[in-house]
Design an enzyme around this catalytic site. Structure first.
Site, mmCIF file in Angstrom:
data_model
loop_
_atom_site.group_PDB
_atom_site.id
_atom_site.type_symbol
_atom_site.label_atom_id
_atom_site.label_comp_id
_atom_site.label_asym_id
_atom_site.label_seq_id
_atom_site.Cartn_x
_atom_site.Cartn_y
_atom_site.Cartn_z
ATOM 1 C CG ASP A 112 37.730 92.964 -2.300
ATOM 2 O OD1 ASP A 112 36.518 92.985 -2.066
ATOM 3 O OD2 ASP A 112 38.262 92.164 -3.100
ATOM 4 C CG ASP A 114 34.835 90.915 -0.280
ATOM 5 O OD1 ASP A 114 35.642 89.962 -0.302
ATOM 6 O OD2 ASP A 114 33.846 90.957 -1.028
ATOM 7 C CG ASP A 115 38.860 88.514 -0.277
ATOM 8 O OD1 ASP A 115 38.678 87.546 0.480
ATOM 9 O OD2 ASP A 115 38.522 88.523 -1.474
ATOM 10 C CG HIS A 137 34.527 87.993 2.877
ATOM 11 N ND1 HIS A 137 33.940 88.066 1.639
ATOM 12 C CD2 HIS A 137 33.571 88.349 3.777
ATOM 13 C CE1 HIS A 137 32.665 88.459 1.783
ATOM 14 N NE2 HIS A 137 32.434 88.650 3.061
ATOM 15 N NE ARG A 150 37.218 82.758 0.655
ATOM 16 C CZ ARG A 150 36.279 83.602 0.225
ATOM 17 N NH1 ARG A 150 36.481 84.908 0.266
ATOM 18 N NH2 ARG A 150 35.137 83.155 -0.245
ATOM 19 C CE LYS A 183 38.644 84.639 -2.723
ATOM 20 N NZ LYS A 183 37.565 85.581 -2.533
#
Ligand SMILES: *[C@@H]1O[C@H](CO)[C@@H](O)[C@H](O)[C@H]1NC(C)=O
Ligand SMILES: *[C@@H]1O[C@H](CO)[C@@H](O)[C@H](O)[C@H]1NC(C)=O
Length: 359
Positions: A179, A200-201, A222, A255, A257
């Site tokens: 991340d 990743d993020d 991501h 995104r 979540k």
């Protein structure tokens, strides 16, 4: 009650204070230089050296008003531990990366494709925990073992012109959970003008208020994420603005979540002026069934997503991807504004979305 150790520390600080010399400017060539410098210097220059294995480049408790400038290459010895490799706290502090400077994590020594889920224990990189009315400018992180910046308990923090270059982690898919910016429990944090290559993020906001993510370029990861929200001590996200960002070669674009079965809230999130290119899974994904590993497929309503604005999101996703994927529990997604969304390439799949969503 004060323990004996802290009492002794207190006494030694009190007795040492009057005699400690105060330098305005100090050059640091080792972690021990830094330990001395941060007590007496308000202008610290950090050159090139290797931080010994298992140690932290510790800029905690900088004097108010301190400027720290990185001028060279800082590397880190190898140890399997949780880190962080670098930490900073203080008020009215400026952390600056001079052109050509770099914090080189040498992440490949830890990368095993498992990130934080197993395999080698990997140190987190840069903890900005308790940094108020401060800025981090022009810093380059190279090859983070696992997560890059962890921002927590910050109030009034601006990160600008940050580079995170984890491209090497794409080799054999060994870099994982890298991340770029994890933000939690903070108020008024701005991240702007930054360039990220990771796995990743690009941004993950777990909790916090008044978070801005502006003019950033995200590649390889991501997506720009809110969440996962739920299951922590703070589960409220209120007012996040993501504006004028580009996301390429990534699993997702936008995104949100929220964790299945958890409680909390996500309100006042805006994404606008977003460009997507070569997205493998979802252009826009908003899901209330998240759990680490794999989503449950059954959305829950404990973390409602309200006051969401999605405006001017353009670009393309892979033909096997979903352009828009929404999975909301009944009534748990409301008051959404949706305009100027044009994503080509994939198919959409929306469940429980407010009627304003064109899906
Ligand atoms: C670090 O190196 C610079 C340049 O060689 C020197 O001027 C400075 O005094 C050194 N700092 C310490 C704390 O020894
Ligand atoms: C749409 O998403 C839901 C929830 O994940 C899933 O159960 C369903 O199979 C999907 N529909 C299609 C056509 O992919």
């Amino acid at each position: 009650m004060l323990g004996l150790a802290s009492l002794l520390t207190f006494v030694s600080l009190v007795t040492a204070a009057p005699t400690a010399p105060v330098y305005s400017s100090c050059t640091v060539n080792s972690t021990s230089d830094l330990a001395t410098a941060k007590k007496t210097c308000t202008s610290i220059s950090i050159g090139s050296f290797t931080v010994p294995a298992g140690q932290t480049l510790d800029m905690k408790g900088l004097l108010s008003g301190t400027t720290v400038t990185f001028t060279g290459i800082v590397s880190f010895g190898y140890k399997e531990w949780i880190g962080p490799l670098v930490t900073v706290s203080g008020t009215n502090v400026k952390i600056v990366g001079a052109p050509g400077s770099c914090l080189d994590g040498g992440g490949a020594r830890w990368w095993d494709g498992q990130g934080g889920n197993g395999g080698k224990k990997k140190p987190k990189f840069f903890a900005a925990h308790g940094l108020d009315s401060s800025s981090i400018t022009g810093i380059t992180l190279k090859n983070t073992p696992v997560q890059g910046f962890s921002i927590s308990s910050a109030e009034g923090l601006v990160l600008s012109g940050i580079t995170i270059d984890n491209k090497d982690g794409d080799n054999n898919e060994l870099g994982h959970n890298t991340d770029a910016f994890d933000v939690g429990n903070s108020d008024d944090v701005t991240i702007t003008g930054s360039t990220i290559y990771n796995q990743d993020d690009c941004l993950a906001v777990n909790s916090g208020t008044n978070i801005q993510f502006l003019n950033n370029y995200c590649s390889g990861g991501h997506g720009i994420s809110i969440g996962s929200v739920g299951g922590r001590s703070n589960n409220v996200v209120d007012t996040v603005t993501v504006k004028d960002c580009t996301i390429v070669n990534s699993e997702n674009g936008i995104r949100i979540k929220t964790v299945a079965g958890a409680t909390g809230s996500v309100k006042g999130v805006t994404y606008s002026g977003i460009t997507l290119k070569n997205i493998a899974k979802n252009g826009i994904v908003i899901q209330q069934d998240y759990q680490n590993g794999s989503p449950t497929g059954v959305p829950t309503d404990g973390v409602p997503i309200t006051g969401l604005t999605i405006a001017n999101v353009k670009g393309s996703v892979a033909s096997s991807a979903r352009g828009i994927y929404i999975l909301c529990a009944a009534g748990a997604c409301s008051d959404w504004k949706w305009s100027g969304v044009s994503i080509s390439g994939g198919k959409n799949n929306c469940t429980g979305a407010p009627s304003s969503v064109k899906c």
